[in-house]
Design a protein around this motif. Sequence first.
Motif, PDB file in Angstrom:
ATOM      1  N   PRO A  31       0.791  -1.129   0.003  1.00 43.47           N
ATOM      2  CA  PRO A  31       0.116   0.076   0.080  1.00 43.47           C
ATOM      3  C   PRO A  31       0.832   1.047   0.116  1.00 43.47           C
ATOM      4  O   PRO A  31       1.901   1.379   0.570  1.00 43.47           O
ATOM      5  N   GLY A  32       0.521   2.106  -0.924  1.00 42.41           N
ATOM      6  CA  GLY A  32       1.171   3.184  -1.069  1.00 42.41           C
ATOM      7  C   GLY A  32       2.371   3.381  -1.662  1.00 42.41           C
ATOM      8  O   GLY A  32       3.187   4.507  -1.789  1.00 42.41           O
ATOM      9  N   THR A  33       2.605   2.334  -2.049  1.00 41.55           N
ATOM     10  CA  THR A  33       3.968   2.315  -3.263  1.00 41.55           C
ATOM     11  C   THR A  33       3.521   2.018  -4.771  1.00 41.55           C
ATOM     12  O   THR A  33       2.211   1.822  -5.029  1.00 41.55           O
ATOM     13  N   GLY A  34       4.308   2.098  -5.742  1.00 42.33           N
ATOM     14  CA  GLY A  34       3.816   1.817  -6.891  1.00 42.33           C
ATOM     15  C   GLY A  34       3.642   3.266  -7.879  1.00 42.33           C
ATOM     16  O   GLY A  34       3.292   4.015  -7.395  1.00 42.33           O
ATOM     17  N   ASN A  35       3.833   2.927  -9.331  1.00 38.05           N
ATOM     18  CA  ASN A  35       3.685   4.299  -9.691  1.00 38.05           C
ATOM     19  C   ASN A  35       2.537   4.228 -10.623  1.00 38.05           C
ATOM     20  O   ASN A  35       2.113   3.203 -11.509  1.00 38.05           O
ATOM     21  N   PRO A  36       1.636   5.168 -10.425  1.00 36.08           N
ATOM     22  CA  PRO A  36       0.205   5.175 -10.809  1.00 36.08           C
ATOM     23  C   PRO A  36       0.292   5.234 -12.527  1.00 36.08           C
ATOM     24  O   PRO A  36      -0.547   5.034 -13.227  1.00 36.08           O
TER      25      PRO A  36
END
Length: 72
Positions: A31-36
Amino acid sequence: MEHRLLHYLMLHAGSPVATSELLENIWEYPPGTGNPKLVHVHIRNLRSKIENDANQPYFLRNVHGRGYLIVK
């Protein structure tokens, strides 16, 4: 990956799915990571394959502030 994305959206057809939810459930980012932008690129690729006009999507829509929606 596009197949997984389409399948997930179809399971939630009629309800907007947030980009963050897709990053967590499709790409398995914490949660809260990764590139949209990763989601946006895959959505664009899917639209080019399933829509008559990817610039005027009917089946795979963006719901402002809520996410992506597959029409029931």
